[in-house]
Design a protein around this motif. Structure first.
Motif, PDB file in Angstrom:
ATOM      1  N   PHE A  17     -21.269 -31.270  37.436  1.00 52.57           N
ATOM      2  CA  PHE A  17     -21.671 -32.441  36.660  1.00 52.57           C
ATOM      3  C   PHE A  17     -23.005 -33.001  37.171  1.00 52.57           C
ATOM      4  N   PRO A  18     -23.754 -33.670  36.302  1.00 51.90           N
ATOM      5  CA  PRO A  18     -25.076 -34.169  36.682  1.00 51.90           C
ATOM      6  C   PRO A  18     -25.012 -35.375  37.605  1.00 51.90           C
ATOM      7  N   GLU A  23     -26.964 -37.363  31.130  1.00 50.49           N
ATOM      8  CA  GLU A  23     -27.194 -36.049  30.543  1.00 50.49           C
ATOM      9  C   GLU A  23     -28.521 -35.505  31.056  1.00 50.49           C
ATOM     10  N   SER A  26     -30.549 -28.652  31.686  1.00 44.20           N
ATOM     11  CA  SER A  26     -30.274 -27.625  32.675  1.00 44.20           C
ATOM     12  C   SER A  26     -30.388 -26.261  32.028  1.00 44.20           C
ATOM     13  N   TYR A  29     -26.209 -25.180  32.898  1.00 43.71           N
ATOM     14  CA  TYR A  29     -24.964 -25.904  32.658  1.00 43.71           C
ATOM     15  C   TYR A  29     -25.055 -26.902  31.508  1.00 43.71           C
ATOM     16  N   SER A  31     -24.301 -30.448  30.484  1.00 43.91           N
ATOM     17  CA  SER A  31     -24.028 -31.695  31.197  1.00 43.91           C
ATOM     18  C   SER A  31     -23.549 -32.801  30.262  1.00 43.91           C
ATOM     19  N   HIS A  34     -19.895 -34.765  30.163  1.00 41.82           N
ATOM     20  CA  HIS A  34     -19.288 -34.597  31.487  1.00 41.82           C
ATOM     21  C   HIS A  34     -18.259 -35.681  31.795  1.00 41.82           C
ATOM     22  N   GLU A  52     -21.231 -32.106  42.162  1.00 44.00           N
ATOM     23  CA  GLU A  52     -22.453 -32.659  41.590  1.00 44.00           C
ATOM     24  C   GLU A  52     -23.573 -31.625  41.626  1.00 44.00           C
TER      25      GLU A  52
END
Length: 234
Positions: A17-18, A23, A26, A29, A31, A34, A52
């Motif tokens: 997760f970021p 948001e 990436s 991924y 994000s 999340h 993280e």
């Protein structure tokens, strides 16, 4: 779902997760959404491991070589942590359809941890795959749009509701029907893997980039709850 059909046992879920709970863009991924991942863990009844995202996409070459502060290493350490608690795990489910970039990096991590990447969606026909997901009972909503022909009005639509429009955009612009080019992102509210259905009780649309050609907008999932599968989603 295809892993289970092939006889594999799902032991746990893993999520990156970021930072700062926002948001991010990436290379590896998703994000957006999340904030709803814990609900997915609860809906499936499986242990959920999260980490993280600290790294950045430093090595963007086609073939990945280890870069200490690259975001790929966050995946390595997350899976390493899980393997220390579940030493008997043998594989990782990979959802890549056409992205060699993502597939190569997951394979790199798996090789270092002696795990087998299970890529059951790889190079499947996207229209057939999209329809098979719906037919198999995957109920997902669009929570991010970032492509020509998609706007904030499409946020919250289910796969069934947006199917015809995605096919039209595929013919018109060459968009990936399954969003493999980053055209859109989804959040699964129900599937055969879930014991409970996820209800999105409160959300808000956020305009990330007001681009006249391909605006970027996403849903922030502010309040979620679980309900019995026989309850009609509101």
């Amino acid at each position: 779902m295809l892993c289970k059909e092939a006889g594999h046992e799902i032991v746990c879920l893993a999520n990156l997760f970021p930072s700062e709970s926002k948001e991010i863009d990436s290379y590896m991924y998703q994000s957006v959404g999340h904030e709803g991942i814990k609900a997915i863990g609860q809906a499936t009844g499986l242990p959920l491991f999260r980490k993280e995202i600290r790294g950045r996409p430093l090595n963007t070459e086609k073939t990945y070589e280890v870069e200490e502060k690259d975001e790929v290493e966050d995946l390595f350490f997350l899976l390493k942590t899980i393997k220390s608690q579940y030493p008997n795990i043998e594989g990782v489910s990979v959802g890549a359809i056409q992205s060699s970039y993502q597939k190569d990096r997951v394979e790199n991590v798996c090789k270092r941890l002696n795990l087998t990447p299970l890529c059951y969606l790889w190079e499947k026909d996207q229209i057939q795959l999209f329809d098979s997901m719906i037919h198999a009972g995957v109920d997902a909503i669009v929570i991010k749009v970032a492509a020509m022909g998609l706007t904030s009005k499409h946020l919250g639509m289910t796969l069934k509701e947006i199917r015809d429009h995605l096919l039209e955009m595929n013919k018109k612009y060459g968009s990936h029907v399954c969003g493999e080019g980053g055209e859109y992102e989804t959040f699964v509210v129900d599937s055969p893997l879930y014991q409970k259905r996820i209800s999105v009780d409160q959300c808000e649309a956020i305009l990330h980039s007001d681009n006249s050609i391909a605006p970027v907008a996403y849903l922030k999932l502010n309040s979620l709850s679980l309900c019995d599968k026989n309850e009609i989603a509101q």
